[in-house]
Design a protein around this motif. Structure first.
Motif, mmCIF file in Angstrom:
data_model
loop_
_atom_site.group_PDB
_atom_site.id
_atom_site.type_symbol
_atom_site.label_atom_id
_atom_site.label_comp_id
_atom_site.label_asym_id
_atom_site.label_seq_id
_atom_site.Cartn_x
_atom_site.Cartn_y
_atom_site.Cartn_z
ATOM 1 N N LEU A 190 0.832 -1.190 0.000
ATOM 2 C CA LEU A 190 0.000 0.000 0.000
ATOM 3 C C LEU A 190 0.871 1.247 0.000
ATOM 4 O O LEU A 190 1.924 1.290 0.643
ATOM 5 N N ALA A 191 0.420 2.271 -0.700
ATOM 6 C CA ALA A 191 1.209 3.489 -0.871
ATOM 7 C C ALA A 191 1.353 4.255 0.438
ATOM 8 O O ALA A 191 0.410 4.355 1.228
ATOM 9 N N ARG A 220 10.808 4.862 7.769
ATOM 10 C CA ARG A 220 11.619 4.164 6.782
ATOM 11 C C ARG A 220 10.744 3.269 5.902
ATOM 12 O O ARG A 220 9.687 2.817 6.299
ATOM 13 N N ASP A 221 11.240 3.036 4.677
ATOM 14 C CA ASP A 221 10.699 1.998 3.779
ATOM 15 C C ASP A 221 9.251 2.259 3.367
ATOM 16 O O ASP A 221 8.335 1.520 3.715
ATOM 17 N N ARG A 222 9.064 3.335 2.584
ATOM 18 C CA ARG A 222 7.749 3.645 2.017
ATOM 19 C C ARG A 222 7.827 3.604 0.495
ATOM 20 O O ARG A 222 8.881 3.825 -0.105
ATOM 21 N N VAL A 223 6.695 3.343 -0.151
ATOM 22 C CA VAL A 223 6.620 3.385 -1.607
ATOM 23 C C VAL A 223 5.444 4.251 -2.021
ATOM 24 O O VAL A 223 4.456 4.386 -1.286
ATOM 25 N N GLU A 224 5.547 4.838 -3.210
ATOM 26 C CA GLU A 224 4.450 5.608 -3.781
ATOM 27 C C GLU A 224 3.499 4.661 -4.509
ATOM 28 O O GLU A 224 3.751 3.458 -4.604
ATOM 29 N N ASP A 231 11.653 8.722 0.027
ATOM 30 C CA ASP A 231 12.785 9.009 0.896
ATOM 31 C C ASP A 231 12.440 8.725 2.355
ATOM 32 O O ASP A 231 11.321 8.979 2.813
ATOM 33 N N ASP A 232 13.425 8.197 3.079
ATOM 34 C CA ASP A 232 13.294 8.076 4.529
ATOM 35 C C ASP A 232 13.465 9.453 5.161
ATOM 36 O O ASP A 232 14.037 10.360 4.558
#
Length: 287
Positions: A190-191, A220-224, A231-232
């Motif tokens: 999930l974004a 930390r560790d997210r995606v669009e 970015d962290d």
């Protein structure tokens, strides 16, 4: 022994984008919560509320929990619950992005954890496992470039917290949440939901009725939505408060180190933010 709490609420929101939309929505709610204790070891809080949203209808989410003092130093706790979130005015009506036919989000989940007390109560450690499933989760859709409902989604993980008395005037609280998320339609994460989120807070008794708080937050560790790694960032927040009984003035500095980061790609967050205000209390809770 037990207690019963009954209440109601009403919220009205208006949104306007000149030349595009001028809309409003209301949310009327009623809730009941019951807390029950059996002896000195069992506690069973439970509650429900009914929400009626003017644009998407109503729902009755509920929550039931259980807490068992297994010994003087160990407590086992858990809960199950359902949830409801109506789409915001932007998600419904914002130009080119909003979709007036969006359905509300609905969720169901549970958690199970154990809390231990050590060093004569000076240290408290809690470990909790959780899992939540969503129906019609609202996310940005790169295919249509609008908000859309995801048929199903899931979040699962663990949270650990440690609270410790570091001295006569200092208490420390550290928390770490690890979670895995999945879009049930695509299998992708999930974004904008971090896999790792950690914080350390120091609560300071400065004497003469002054208290302070410092919180260091790391994400930390997210995606669009398109899978691009975000970015962290690490942020420091500070606060200072004076206890004058019912009147408590405070100063708060958010993002004290002026970190440049984004919660949403393309939308920068504020730099150093200074807030000055006061809290007021009445009745037995005010000193």
């Amino acid at each position: 022994a037990g207690s019963l709490l009954i209440g109601a609420g009403y919220e009205s929101r208006d949104g306007e984008n000149r030349g595009s939309f001028n809309e409003s929505a209301t949310l009327a709610s009623g809730f009941v919560q019951h807390r029950r204790a059996w002896g000195e070891r069992w506690f069973v809080p439970a509650g429900a509320r009914h929400d009626r949203h003017s644009e998407v209808g109503g729902a009755t989410p509920w929550r039931a929990a259980l807490s068992w003092n297994a010994s003087a130093r160990a407590r086992i706790h858990g809960s199950i619950a359902t949830g409801f979130r109506a789409p915001s005015l932007n998600e419904l009506y914002f130009p080119f992005l909003g979709v007036p036919t969006l359905d509300p989000e609905r969720s169901r989940g549970g958690d199970l954890g154990i809390e231990g007390t050590f060093a004569g109560g000076a240290v408290i450690l809690d470990l909790t496992l959780f899992r939540t499933t969503f129906d019609d989760l609202i996310q940005y859709d790169l295919g249509s470039f609008t908000f859309a409902n995801i048929g199903s989604a899931e979040a699962r993980g663990a949270e650990a917290t440690v609270t410790a008395a570091a001295g006569r005037r200092v208490d420390l609280r550290a928390a770490w949440t690890w979670q895995e998320t999945e879009n049930g339609d695509t299998g992708d994460p999930l974004a904008r939901r971090p896999r790792n989120r950690a914080s350390v807070t120091a609560l300071l008794d400065l004497g003469a009725r002054w208290s302070g708080r410092a919180t260091l937050l790391a994400v930390r560790d997210r995606v669009e939505s398109d899978g691009t790694e975000m970015d962290d960032y690490t942020r420091l927040d500070l606060a200072l408060e004076y206890d004058a009984g019912a009147f408590r003035p405070f100063v708060r500095v958010d993002n004290a180190t002026d970190q440049d980061y984004e919660e949403i790609p393309g939308y920068t967050t504020p730099g150093v933010t200074l807030s000055v205000g006061a809290r007021f209390g009445f009745g037995d809770g005010a000193r």
